[in-house]
Design a protein around this motif. Structure first.
Motif, PDB file in Angstrom:
ATOM      1  N   THR A 122       1.227  -1.116   0.317  1.00 64.70           N
ATOM      2  CA  THR A 122      -0.147   0.343   0.066  1.00 64.70           C
ATOM      3  C   THR A 122       1.112   1.039  -0.028  1.00 64.70           C
ATOM      4  OG1 THR A 122      -1.227  -1.122   1.198  1.00 64.70           O
ATOM      5  CG2 THR A 122      -2.027   1.661   1.098  1.00 64.70           C
ATOM      6  N   CYS A 123       1.677   1.080   1.000  1.00 61.47           N
ATOM      7  CA  CYS A 123       2.855   2.477   0.703  1.00 61.47           C
ATOM      8  C   CYS A 123       3.878   2.287  -0.799  1.00 61.47           C
ATOM      9  CB  CYS A 123       4.165   1.656   1.762  1.00 61.47           C
ATOM     10  SG  CYS A 123       2.800   2.671   3.637  1.00 61.47           S
ATOM     11  N   ALA A 124       3.710   1.515  -1.099  1.00 64.31           N
ATOM     12  CA  ALA A 124       4.943   1.842  -2.186  1.00 64.31           C
ATOM     13  C   ALA A 124       3.998   2.457  -3.436  1.00 64.31           C
ATOM     14  CB  ALA A 124       5.127   0.882  -2.237  1.00 64.31           C
ATOM     15  N   TYR A 125       2.508   2.074  -3.194  1.00 67.11           N
ATOM     16  CA  TYR A 125       2.034   2.451  -4.327  1.00 67.11           C
ATOM     17  C   TYR A 125       1.156   3.838  -4.067  1.00 67.11           C
ATOM     18  CZ  TYR A 125      -3.014   1.929  -7.066  1.00 67.11           C
ATOM     19  OH  TYR A 125      -3.925   2.559  -7.865  1.00 67.11           O
ATOM     20  N   ILE A 126       0.954   4.028  -2.872  1.00 74.02           N
ATOM     21  CA  ILE A 126       0.924   5.474  -2.508  1.00 74.02           C
ATOM     22  C   ILE A 126       1.506   6.292  -3.043  1.00 74.02           C
ATOM     23  CG2 ILE A 126       0.045   6.952  -0.835  1.00 74.02           C
ATOM     24  CD1 ILE A 126      -0.927   5.136   0.138  1.00 74.02           C
ATOM     25  N   CYS A 151       8.383   1.765   4.637  1.00 70.59           N
ATOM     26  CA  CYS A 151       7.801   0.555   3.796  1.00 70.59           C
ATOM     27  C   CYS A 151       7.467   0.993   2.382  1.00 70.59           C
ATOM     28  CB  CYS A 151       6.385   0.817   4.623  1.00 70.59           C
ATOM     29  SG  CYS A 151       5.795  -0.121   6.145  1.00 70.59           S
ATOM     30  N   ALA A 152       7.213   1.880   1.757  1.00 71.89           N
ATOM     31  CA  ALA A 152       7.556   2.486   0.654  1.00 71.89           C
ATOM     32  C   ALA A 152       8.858   1.773  -0.172  1.00 71.89           C
ATOM     33  CB  ALA A 152       6.931   3.847   0.152  1.00 71.89           C
ATOM     34  N   ARG A 153       9.982   2.733   0.584  1.00 73.89           N
ATOM     35  CA  ARG A 153      10.640   2.635   0.311  1.00 73.89           C
ATOM     36  C   ARG A 153      11.007   0.692   0.051  1.00 73.89           C
ATOM     37  NH1 ARG A 153      13.402   6.119  -2.398  1.00 73.89           N
ATOM     38  NH2 ARG A 153      15.434   5.000  -1.993  1.00 73.89           N
ATOM     39  N   ILE A 154      10.951  -0.561   1.093  1.00 76.02           N
ATOM     40  CA  ILE A 154      10.912  -1.821   0.560  1.00 76.02           C
ATOM     41  C   ILE A 154      10.532  -1.766  -0.713  1.00 76.02           C
ATOM     42  CG2 ILE A 154      10.333  -3.624   1.503  1.00 76.02           C
ATOM     43  CD1 ILE A 154      11.527  -2.405   4.956  1.00 76.02           C
ATOM     44  N   GLY A 155       8.861  -1.868  -0.184  1.00 76.51           N
ATOM     45  CA  GLY A 155       8.482  -1.995  -1.727  1.00 76.51           C
ATOM     46  C   GLY A 155       8.776  -1.547  -2.953  1.00 76.51           C
ATOM     47  N   GLU A 156       9.593  -0.230  -2.770  1.00 73.72           N
ATOM     48  CA  GLU A 156      10.461   0.139  -4.420  1.00 73.72           C
ATOM     49  C   GLU A 156      11.796  -1.108  -4.984  1.00 73.72           C
ATOM     50  OE1 GLU A 156      10.593   4.028  -4.070  1.00 73.72           O
ATOM     51  OE2 GLU A 156       8.423   4.404  -4.435  1.00 73.72           O
ATOM     52  N   ARG A 157      12.169  -1.000  -4.055  1.00 71.70           N
ATOM     53  CA  ARG A 157      13.991  -1.312  -4.219  1.00 71.70           C
ATOM     54  C   ARG A 157      13.685  -3.291  -3.908  1.00 71.70           C
ATOM     55  NH1 ARG A 157      18.153   2.254  -0.967  1.00 71.70           N
ATOM     56  NH2 ARG A 157      17.405   4.508  -2.015  1.00 71.70           N
TER      57      ARG A 157
END
Length: 72
Positions: free
Chosen positions: A20-24, A46-52
């Protein structure tokens, strides 16, 4: 509230949070980029983890979906 006491449920919640954080962040990067520290910095991390780590996160999501569908 009791969902965090089961290990598989905790993993599901963490995976959903990461996705969710990566999508946002993909839709509106300024929302998460302004909060890099503090308690709201968890969402940025969490967004950085989702991207990388997106291939690993995707594999974990597929494995989690299979275990949820076919358990019991």
């Amino acid at each position: 509230m009791f969902i965090i006491f089961y290990f598989t449920s905790l993993l599901t919640v963490i995976l959903l949070l990461i996705c969710t954080c990566a999508y946002i962040r993909a839709l509106a990067p300024s929302v998460l980029d302004k909060n890099k520290t503090g308690i709201l910095g968890i969402f940025w991390k969490c967004a950085r983890i989702g991207e990388r780590k997106s291939p690993y996160v995707a594999c974990c999501c597929i494995i989690m979906a299979i275990t949820i569908l076919f358990s019991e």
